[in-house]
Design an enzyme around this catalytic site. Structure first.
Site, PDB file in Angstrom:
ATOM      1  N   LYS A   1      21.113 -22.140  -7.650  1.00  0.00           N
ATOM      2  CA  LYS A   1      20.092 -22.082  -8.711  1.00  0.00           C
ATOM      3  C   LYS A   1      20.643 -21.341  -9.930  1.00  0.00           C
ATOM      4  CE  LYS A   1      15.470 -20.544  -9.808  1.00  0.00           C
ATOM      5  NZ  LYS A   1      14.131 -20.174  -9.407  1.00  0.00           N
TER       6      LYS A   1
ATOM      7  N   GLU B   1      28.929 -15.532  -3.122  1.00  0.00           N
ATOM      8  CA  GLU B   1      29.405 -16.272  -1.948  1.00  0.00           C
ATOM      9  C   GLU B   1      29.753 -17.714  -2.333  1.00  0.00           C
ATOM     10  OE1 GLU B   1      26.653 -14.458  -2.229  1.00  0.00           O
ATOM     11  OE2 GLU B   1      25.947 -13.674  -0.311  1.00  0.00           O
TER      12      GLU B   1
ATOM     13  N   GLY C   1      14.287 -20.790  -5.080  1.00  0.00           N
ATOM     14  CA  GLY C   1      15.394 -21.264  -4.236  1.00  0.00           C
ATOM     15  C   GLY C   1      14.909 -21.758  -2.879  1.00  0.00           C
ATOM     16  N   ARG C   2      14.048 -20.973  -2.226  1.00  0.00           N
ATOM     17  CA  ARG C   2      13.603 -21.345  -0.872  1.00  0.00           C
ATOM     18  C   ARG C   2      12.602 -22.490  -0.878  1.00  0.00           C
ATOM     19  NH1 ARG C   2      12.281 -16.477  -2.650  1.00  0.00           N
ATOM     20  NH2 ARG C   2      10.109 -15.836  -2.870  1.00  0.00           N
TER      21      ARG C   2
ATOM     22  N   GLU D   1      11.322 -13.878   2.729  1.00  0.00           N
ATOM     23  CA  GLU D   1      11.668 -13.635   1.325  1.00  0.00           C
ATOM     24  C   GLU D   1      10.410 -13.768   0.450  1.00  0.00           C
ATOM     25  OE1 GLU D   1      15.917 -14.350  -0.299  1.00  0.00           O
ATOM     26  OE2 GLU D   1      14.740 -16.026  -1.062  1.00  0.00           O
TER      27      GLU D   1
ATOM     28  N   HIS E   1      15.975 -19.056  28.296  1.00  0.00           N
ATOM     29  CA  HIS E   1      17.015 -18.375  29.063  1.00  0.00           C
ATOM     30  C   HIS E   1      17.551 -17.163  28.306  1.00  0.00           C
ATOM     31  CE1 HIS E   1      16.942 -21.724  31.882  1.00  0.00           C
ATOM     32  NE2 HIS E   1      16.729 -22.456  30.810  1.00  0.00           N
TER      33      HIS E   1
ATOM     34  N   LYS F   1      23.026  -6.610  -3.623  1.00  0.00           N
ATOM     35  CA  LYS F   1      24.022  -7.378  -4.398  1.00  0.00           C
ATOM     36  C   LYS F   1      24.702  -6.450  -5.410  1.00  0.00           C
ATOM     37  CE  LYS F   1      21.509 -11.777  -4.369  1.00  0.00           C
ATOM     38  NZ  LYS F   1      20.792 -12.752  -5.181  1.00  0.00           N
TER      39      LYS F   1
HETATM   40  O1  LIG Z   1      20.750 -20.583  -5.475  1.00  0.00           O
HETATM   41  P1  LIG Z   1      21.426 -19.283  -5.756  1.00  0.00           P
HETATM   42  O2  LIG Z   1      21.157 -18.791  -7.132  1.00  0.00           O
HETATM   43  O3  LIG Z   1      22.896 -19.392  -5.467  1.00  0.00           O
HETATM   44  O4  LIG Z   1      20.810 -18.216  -4.777  1.00  0.00           O
HETATM   45  C1  LIG Z   1      20.908 -18.371  -3.398  1.00  0.00           C
HETATM   46  C2  LIG Z   1      19.879 -17.573  -2.670  1.00  0.00           C
HETATM   47  O5  LIG Z   1      19.991 -16.187  -3.018  1.00  0.00           O
HETATM   48  C3  LIG Z   1      18.714 -15.620  -3.178  1.00  0.00           C
HETATM   49  O6  LIG Z   1      18.507 -15.428  -4.542  1.00  0.00           O
HETATM   50  C4  LIG Z   1      18.541 -14.286  -2.524  1.00  0.00           C
HETATM   51  O7  LIG Z   1      19.608 -13.830  -1.856  1.00  0.00           O
HETATM   52  C5  LIG Z   1      17.759 -16.671  -2.614  1.00  0.00           C
HETATM   53  O8  LIG Z   1      16.477 -16.539  -3.098  1.00  0.00           O
HETATM   54  C6  LIG Z   1      18.439 -17.927  -2.987  1.00  0.00           C
HETATM   55  O9  LIG Z   1      17.948 -19.017  -2.259  1.00  0.00           O
END
Ligand SMILES: O=P(O)(O)OC[C@H]1O[C@](O)(CO)[C@@H](O)[C@@H]1O
Length: 532
Positions: A210, A216, A272-273, A358, A389, A500
């Site tokens: 987003k 990452e 995002g979610r 979240e 299990h 972060k």
């Molecule tokens: O889509 P982005 O900006 O890479 O963010 C990834 C994810 O990191 C977050 O901002 C929180 O860690 C989530 O809400 C989001 O889905």
């Protein structure tokens, strides 16, 4: 108009529920069935291939009446209208919350700005159809003229989980020749070992983020860029057909080097979610076909309509939300186990973990005042029968009260009748055993099963794209209803920012961590000494 500072604890129904909870220890679910022979029939709702049986809950008619009154007395109705009208209900970020509008749910008159979001989304879907078809029929060629064989989707949280869950859940609909890989964690071992198995000439990388700033995702994307450079001798692989970017921030994606025509966008009003319905769904359309993606959206739209039109007592997301509030706020059961009896839904607990925790893991109301009551529950789980299990011992005999959502499919065309019957009957037996227990005092205490442990059963006719879409939207709306009654903002996520920031600080101050707390400083030095 939504009241930002009202607390649910002031509502008469809330206070009545506090009273009712004081004698809740006397409730026996099996007695409730004896007292009301129609309970199983009464406490179930069906909607378009989805059945919710909520009869095995620690809820008697008085409690249920007060829970419905709680929904009535809260701002839920106005808040729901505000959601579907695209009002700026994400108050801390001053944003609308447009994900339901992406599924084409006609509801209320919306502002010009929201109409623009909907129109942009329609354009994005035209692009999704075009790109997915070209990749699926072999017309999208890599830099050496070969068609695509492998797609790596790089994205984390909402930018990764939704597409991965969809592709797994609906793998029966997958393109027979294309392979899909999902990379989220910044664990070099994952991406590097994957790349060793792939042919760069036939690989497409989809970078989904987003913000297009997520550490990452960008580090993993850089690893693939280096791989293309090393293996194909390209100077700027990210600007070729091997890369597509999906983001609300096209400037960042362009700065990263992705060609403008390979960037799909979505609006910042899509959390995002909640983003799998947007351009983030491109990978779903490539893997499963655009028609399947549209069918998932249509299922979500069906659930939107159900949520909008049914009275609270017949409204699946509202029923599930009210039961969750009863356990969380009044019986002090802080968690919910989600247990799908379908291996293809193995990612669902993780997906719902992000969706719910979240969204509703908040301690302040929309007006910034601290809450004086519990908010979002701890969501956990894994598939049955595997979980049986592992942690079912605790569910049956442990000291915690853990409500369970069991999810199963009546039919599974990918399976055979015998294993499927075994799977389904395990689910029914577990739900029954949690309720009934076994109180045989002639046996040692270790064989005593207290029972009276609650669960919902969600039974899907079959895991079709439509029903899958309904299922996800059902949980989205459940989370919305709870957030609305708690009067918290379910659509921001400031809690994840501090960690972060501190990671960035540690990375930039690697040589001197003495300003950190003593434990972190010690660990940092210890790692430095160990690093080879
Ligand atoms: O889509 P982005 O900006 O890479 O963010 C990834 C994810 O990191 C977050 O901002 C929180 O860690 C989530 O809400 C989001 O889905």
């Amino acid at each position: 108009m939504i009241e930002l500072d009202s607390s649910p604890t002031t509502l008469p129904a809330w206070q009545n529920l506090v009273q009712l909870a004081a004698s809740a220890n006397d409730i026996s679910i099996t007695d409730l069935f004896k007292q009301d022979p129609d309970r199983a029939q009464r406490m179930q709702v069906q909607h378009d291939g989805l059945l919710l049986d909520y009869s095995k809950n620690l809820v008697n008619p008085s409690i249920w009446q007060q829970l419905i009154s709680l929904a009535d007395q809260s701002q839920l109705k106005d808040h729901r209208s505000a959601l579907f009208a695209g009002e700026k209900i994400n108050v801390t970020e001053g944003r609308s919350v447009c994900h339901p509008l992406l599924r084409g749910t006609p509801a209320y008159e919306t502002s010009e700005a929201v109409k623009k979001v909907i129109a942009e989304n329609q354009n994005a879907h035209v692009k999704i159809q075009d790109i997915s078809e070209r990749i699926r029929n072999g017309e999208w060629l890599g830099s050496t003229g070969k068609s695509i064989q492998s797609v790596i989707h790089i994205g984390i949280g909402g930018s990764g989980l939704g597409p991965e869950l969809c592709c797994q859940a609906l793998k029966g609909y997958a393109h027979p020749q294309l392979d899909f890989y999902f990379i989220s964690n910044v664990d070099g071992a994952e991406i590097l070992s994957l790349l060793k198995t792939l042919d760069p000439e036939q690989t497409l990388v989809i970078v989904a983020s987003k913000t297009f700033t997520t550490q990452e995702t960008l580090i993993n994307a850089k690893a693939t860029i280096k791989w293309f450079k090393d293996r194909l001798g390209l100077t700027s692989p990210q600007s070729t057909n091997h890369f597509i970017g999906i983001t609300t921030n096209p400037d960042n994606a362009e700065q990263f080097g992705i060609a403008a025509e390979h960037i799909l966008t979505f609006d910042e009003s899509i959390g995002g979610r909640y983003s799998l319905w947007s351009s983030i769904g491109l990978t779903i359309a490539i893997a499963l076909g655009n028609d399947t993606f549209e069918a998932i959206l249509a299922g979500a739209r069906d659930m939107d309509r159900h949520f909008l039109k049914e009275p609270w007592g017949q409204n699946m997301p509202v029923i599930m939300a009210l039961l969750g509030i009863w356990y969380n706020n009044f019986l002090k059961a802080p968690s919910l186990a989600v247990i799908p009896y379908c291996q293809r839904l193995q990612l669902l607990p993780a997906y719902l973990q992000q969706l719910d925790m979240e969204s509703n893991g908040k301690s302040v109301r929309c007006n910034g005042e601290s809450v004086t009551y519990e908010t979002g529950p701890i969501i956990w789980g894994q598939t049955g029968t595997n979980g049986q299990h592992a942690f079912f011992q605790l569910l049956h005999q442990g000291t915690h009260l853990v409500p369970v959502d069991f999810i199963g499919t009546a039919n599974d065309p990918l399976s055979e009748r015998e294993p499927h019957d075994v799977l389904l009957n395990n689910m029914l037996a577990q739900s029954a055993a949690l309720m009934k227990g076994k109180q045989d005092h002639s046996l040692p205490p270790s064989r005593f099963y207290p029972g009276n442990r609650p669960s919902n059963v969600l039974l899907l006719d079959e895991l079709t794209p439509n029903i899958f879409g309904q299922l996800i939207a059902l949980y989205e709306h459940k989370v919305f209803v709870q957030g609305s009654i708690w009067n918290i903002n379910s659509f921001d996520q400031w809690g994840v920012e501090l960690g972060k920031e501190m990671t960035s600080g540690l990375l930039s101050d690697q040589n001197d961590t003495t300003h950190m707390d003593p434990s972190t400083n010690f660990l940092s030095q210890f790692i430095k000494d160990k690093t080879r």
